[in-house]
Design an enzyme around this catalytic site. Structure first.
Site, PDB file in Angstrom:
ATOM      1  N   CYS A  16     -11.668  -8.095   2.106  1.00  0.00           N
ATOM      2  CA  CYS A  16     -12.612  -9.024   1.440  1.00  0.00           C
ATOM      3  C   CYS A  16     -11.977  -9.689   0.218  1.00  0.00           C
ATOM      4  CB  CYS A  16     -13.891  -8.298   1.036  1.00  0.00           C
ATOM      5  SG  CYS A  16     -13.792  -7.429  -0.544  1.00  0.00           S
ATOM      6  N   PHE A  28       1.785  17.222 -16.181  1.00  0.00           N
ATOM      7  CA  PHE A  28       2.025  16.164 -17.168  1.00  0.00           C
ATOM      8  C   PHE A  28       2.985  16.615 -18.263  1.00  0.00           C
ATOM      9  CE2 PHE A  28      -1.994  13.267 -16.910  1.00  0.00           C
ATOM     10  CZ  PHE A  28      -1.509  12.752 -15.727  1.00  0.00           C
ATOM     11  N   HIS A  47     -11.694  14.903 -12.401  1.00  0.00           N
ATOM     12  CA  HIS A  47     -10.961  13.637 -12.551  1.00  0.00           C
ATOM     13  C   HIS A  47     -10.822  12.870 -11.244  1.00  0.00           C
ATOM     14  CE1 HIS A  47      -9.114  15.473 -16.441  1.00  0.00           C
ATOM     15  NE2 HIS A  47     -10.312  14.993 -16.631  1.00  0.00           N
TER      16      HIS A  47
HETATM   17  P1  NAD Z   1      -0.823  19.601 -18.356  1.00  0.00           P
HETATM   18  O1  NAD Z   1       0.346  18.972 -17.695  1.00  0.00           O
HETATM   19  O2  NAD Z   1      -1.261  19.092 -19.661  1.00  0.00           O
HETATM   20  O3  NAD Z   1      -0.545  21.168 -18.511  1.00  0.00           O
HETATM   21  C1  NAD Z   1      -0.133  21.954 -17.441  1.00  0.00           C
HETATM   22  C2  NAD Z   1      -0.029  23.385 -17.933  1.00  0.00           C
HETATM   23  O4  NAD Z   1       0.214  24.202 -16.810  1.00  0.00           O
HETATM   24  C3  NAD Z   1       1.121  23.614 -18.925  1.00  0.00           C
HETATM   25  O5  NAD Z   1       0.630  24.393 -19.998  1.00  0.00           O
HETATM   26  C4  NAD Z   1       2.155  24.381 -18.090  1.00  0.00           C
HETATM   27  O6  NAD Z   1       2.884  25.324 -18.858  1.00  0.00           O
HETATM   28  C5  NAD Z   1       1.295  25.088 -17.104  1.00  0.00           C
HETATM   29  N1  NAD Z   1       1.926  25.372 -15.809  1.00  0.00           N
HETATM   30  C6  NAD Z   1       2.772  24.601 -15.088  1.00  0.00           C
HETATM   31  N2  NAD Z   1       3.087  25.200 -13.928  1.00  0.00           N
HETATM   32  C7  NAD Z   1       2.407  26.379 -13.906  1.00  0.00           C
HETATM   33  C8  NAD Z   1       2.315  27.440 -12.980  1.00  0.00           C
HETATM   34  N3  NAD Z   1       2.965  27.439 -11.818  1.00  0.00           N
HETATM   35  N4  NAD Z   1       1.509  28.491 -13.295  1.00  0.00           N
HETATM   36  C9  NAD Z   1       0.859  28.544 -14.492  1.00  0.00           C
HETATM   37  N5  NAD Z   1       0.922  27.566 -15.408  1.00  0.00           N
HETATM   38  C10 NAD Z   1       1.680  26.489 -15.119  1.00  0.00           C
HETATM   39  O7  NAD Z   1      -2.014  19.563 -17.301  1.00  0.00           O
HETATM   40  P2  NAD Z   1      -3.613  19.555 -17.497  1.00  0.00           P
HETATM   41  O8  NAD Z   1      -4.006  20.445 -18.609  1.00  0.00           O
HETATM   42  O9  NAD Z   1      -4.203  19.753 -16.161  1.00  0.00           O
HETATM   43  O10 NAD Z   1      -3.963  18.101 -17.999  1.00  0.00           O
HETATM   44  C11 NAD Z   1      -3.339  16.973 -17.504  1.00  0.00           C
HETATM   45  C12 NAD Z   1      -4.117  16.044 -16.606  1.00  0.00           C
HETATM   46  O11 NAD Z   1      -3.199  15.855 -15.569  1.00  0.00           O
HETATM   47  C13 NAD Z   1      -5.340  16.462 -15.899  1.00  0.00           C
HETATM   48  O12 NAD Z   1      -6.310  15.604 -16.316  1.00  0.00           O
HETATM   49  C14 NAD Z   1      -5.072  16.178 -14.407  1.00  0.00           C
HETATM   50  O13 NAD Z   1      -6.030  15.273 -13.936  1.00  0.00           O
HETATM   51  C15 NAD Z   1      -3.796  15.454 -14.363  1.00  0.00           C
HETATM   52  N6  NAD Z   1      -2.770  15.791 -13.355  1.00  0.00           N
HETATM   53  C16 NAD Z   1      -3.131  16.243 -12.133  1.00  0.00           C
HETATM   54  C17 NAD Z   1      -2.165  16.589 -11.211  1.00  0.00           C
HETATM   55  C18 NAD Z   1      -2.599  17.069  -9.839  1.00  0.00           C
HETATM   56  O14 NAD Z   1      -3.628  16.645  -9.356  1.00  0.00           O
HETATM   57  N7  NAD Z   1      -1.854  17.982  -9.219  1.00  0.00           N
HETATM   58  C19 NAD Z   1      -0.809  16.492 -11.538  1.00  0.00           C
HETATM   59  C20 NAD Z   1      -0.462  16.012 -12.813  1.00  0.00           C
HETATM   60  C21 NAD Z   1      -1.478  15.678 -13.724  1.00  0.00           C
END
Ligand code: NAD
Length: 241
Positions: A153, A36, A122
């Site tokens: 439905c 995100f 989630h």
């Molecule tokens: P976020 O986007 O807020 O933060 C992601 C974090 O991960 C950032 O701090 C970033 O620097 C770090 N990051 C990115 N790539 C990385 C890597 N390869 N290694 C280490 N760190 C890395 O995400 P969040 O805190 O999970 O919160 C956002 C919400 O987004 C969650 O509720 C989730 O449900 C949802 N989401 C899920 C997906 C998925 O299912 N893959 C994708 C996008 C968002």
């Protein structure tokens, strides 16, 4: 990468009986799924409404067409495969570690990799239900539907994904909290720790081995006994199961 930190991480894993891996969107970026809040994250995409608003329950009810247009574009990645992080966690379990995954992700990749104890805070894009009759639909059905996915439905098919303004699932919360409170090691990875209530779950940890692996500082780094800045897949691939 700081080799001393990898050695320390390995030592902590080797010494621990019960481990929880608490992950966020950053765990799946190496599988090609954007997070995100990174520079190329979903929140930076140009859309008619702010993404935070689109993925709320009230927006879903008021503008289902726009909701599903955004959802199909940014939430479902049928070609994504587990990366080195998902695979290492599953390998640790296979090697006999009691390791539980508590994830904020909705992509199902931990289960795909072979982890069997997974709490998806989630929900999951892989589960979809008719809001009228409760019938189950897979992700393909939603992805290939024209506009708003509809059940035979007549009801709307809703992804089993927790939107803003919606509560988390009770039994999932209970399972996650129990695993975290019994763990002697908690590995937090790939999360900005900005989405509540999920981020607050790490408060239930009572052990001493608290590790964070994230690309950048989270603002809560001071609370961790080991802080590793880098890509979680690259880091975990250096660990021996
Ligand atoms: P976020 O986007 O807020 O933060 C992601 C974090 O991960 C950032 O701090 C970033 O620097 C770090 N990051 C990115 N790539 C990385 C890597 N390869 N290694 C280490 N760190 C890395 O995400 P969040 O805190 O999970 O919160 C956002 C919400 O987004 C969650 O509720 C989730 O449900 C949802 N989401 C899920 C997906 C998925 O299912 N893959 C994708 C996008 C968002």
């Amino acid at each position: 990468m700081d080799n001393e930190k990898i050695i320390k991480l390995q030592q902590m894993i080797d010494e621990s009986e019960n481990i929880v891996f608490f992950g966020g969107a950053g765990v799946s970026t190496e599988s090609g799924i954007p997070d995100f809040r990174s520079a190329d994250g979903i929140y930076m995409q140009k859309a008619k409404y702010p993404p935070e608003e689109i993925i709320s329950h009230s927006f879903y009810l008021a503008h289902p067409e726009e909701f599903f247009e955004f959802y199909k574009k940014y939430f479902y990645y049928p070609d994504a495969k587990p990366n080195a992080a998902h695979l290492k966690i599953a390998e640790l379990e296979k090697a006999g570690k009691n390791i539980t995954v508590v994830t904020q992700n909705i992509d199902g990749l931990h289960t795909d990799a072979g982890s069997t104890k997974v709490f998806e805070l989630h929900g999951s894009v892989l589960r979809n239900y008719c809001t009228k009759c409760g019938k189950f639909f897979d992700a393909e059905y939603v992805a290939h539907s024209e506009g708003v996915p509809v059940c035979p439905c007549g009801g709307t098919v809703k992804p089993d994904v927790v939107l803003y303004e919606e509560p988390l699932d009770g039994p999932t919360i209970e399972g996650a909290v129990e695993a975290i409170s019994k763990a002697d090691m908690l590995i937090v990875a790939g999360t900005s720790l900005r989405v509540y209530p999920a981020a607050g779950f790490i408060r239930y940890f009572r052990g001493s081995k608290l590790v964070i692996i994230n690309k950048e500082s989270t603002g809560m780094d001071d609370e961790f006994s080991l802080v590793i800045h880098g890509k979680v897949g690259e880091i975990l691939s250096q660990i021996k199961a």
